[in-house]
Design a protein around this motif. Structure first.
Motif, PDB file in Angstrom:
ATOM      1  N   SER A   1      42.591  -9.149  39.199  1.00 38.69           N
ATOM      2  CA  SER A   1      41.711  -8.569  38.171  1.00 38.69           C
ATOM      3  C   SER A   1      41.110  -7.260  38.650  1.00 38.69           C
TER       4      SER A   1
ATOM      5  N   ALA B   1      44.832 -12.846  47.975  1.00 35.84           N
ATOM      6  CA  ALA B   1      43.615 -13.653  47.767  1.00 35.84           C
ATOM      7  C   ALA B   1      42.491 -12.902  48.458  1.00 35.84           C
TER       8      ALA B   1
ATOM      9  N   THR C   1      37.940  -0.360  47.404  1.00 31.37           N
ATOM     10  CA  THR C   1      37.805  -1.499  46.476  1.00 31.37           C
ATOM     11  C   THR C   1      36.462  -2.175  46.753  1.00 31.37           C
TER      12      THR C   1
END
Ligand code: NAP
Length: 259
Positions: A16, A89, A188
């Motif tokens: 996402s 993950a 990020t």
């Protein structure tokens, strides 16, 4: 360049936001229909809508924790078969080597080693049967240049790297190429959170921590999810058929080594 994968079906885990989203976007741009996953439903559905709208491919969001048996089962049921698998993950938290318990290690190994292995076990046999497949595991720069405070990550990802080294050579003859992509510092949420950790530990601001970390990178700046995703999409291309079992470092030159 036409990557030759238009119409293929792919799964991108933990997608996402961040690097996973970068990979999903680049694969969608190449014409791949996707299942994307994350735990939080709202951001995931928004991302799926935006990617499908922009690139005119099918994007199916499946909200689930990919590090659990139930989460993987839910994702695999929605997916069916896949030509392309990108495993990812969240990374384990930083800490001190003597503080980590057995449970901390098991959690890290489940998230950053076993999840990727179990997904490959579920999907690679089908790729082998059909004679074509691509797998990209998102690991970390810490595989080549371990970072002390990220010992849980160093440990789990080293295990996955060893598994892929052997398994990738066992499946390559059936048209399946398995490789690992090793991010250095990318811009990020994860990088922002690690900046915060450095700021706290050193009593400086988050902006100062970022500046300090940027100075450790020869390019002088953090990588972008878009560039990372473009490399991932190339590894999933027809043209990447001769790239097998590699650990490809995207770190702006931060790791000073020749291999
Ligand atoms: P990020 O920006 O924090 O994004 C994480 C994405 O993964 C989000 O979409 C998140 O959504 C999803 N996610 C996290 N845990 C999940 C789970 N258990 N199941 C399903 N989805 C999950 O992280 P990133 O920077 O893209 O990093 C991706 C990976 O690369 C991590 O393993 C990280 O440790 C590694 N890495 C990153 C850097 C860097 O500088 N960015 C450097 C080296 C290694 P939800 O929270 O909604 O689930």
């Amino acid at each position: 360049m036409d990557l030759g994968i238009r119409g293929k079906r792919g799964l991108v885990c933990a997608a996402s936001k961040g690097l996973g989203r970068g990979c999903a976007e680049a694969l969608a741009e190449a014409g791949v229909n996707l299942v994307i996953n994350a735990r939080g439903s709202d951001a995931l559905h928004q991302t799926a809508f935006e990617i499908a709208d922009k690139y005119k491919v099918e994007v199916t969001p499946v909200a689930a924790d990919i590090t659990t048996d139930a989460g993987r089962a839910k994702v695999l049921e929605a997916l069916g078969q896949a030509d392309i698998l990108v495993t990812n993950a969240g990374g384990p938290p930083p800490g001190m080597w003597m503080d980590w318990t057995r449970d901390d290690f098991i959690k890290a190994v489940d998230a950053n080693m076993m999840t990727a292995i179990l997904l490959m076990q579920a999907l690679v046999p089908g790729m082998m049967e059909r004679g074509w497949g691509r797998v990209v595991n998102i690991t970390s720069q810490s595989v080549k240049t371990p970072i002390g405070v990220l010992g849980l990550s160093n440990t789990a990802r080293a295990g996955l790297t060893g598994f892929v080294a052997g398994m990738s050579r066992q499946v390559a003859g059936r048209g399946v190429c398995v490789n690992n992509l090793l991010p250095g510092i990318h811009d990020t949420d994860r990088a922002v959170s690690l900046d915060g950790g450095v700021a706290k530990a050193e009593g400086i601001s988050a902006a100062e921590a970022r500046e300090k970390r940027q100075k450790t990178i020869p390019t002088g700046k953090y990588g972008t999810a878009a560039d990372f995703g473009a490399t991932c999409a190339f590894l999933c291309s027809q043209q990447a058929a001769f790239i097998v079992g590699q650990n490809i470092l995207l770190d702006g030159g931060a790791s000073n080594s020749v291999m």
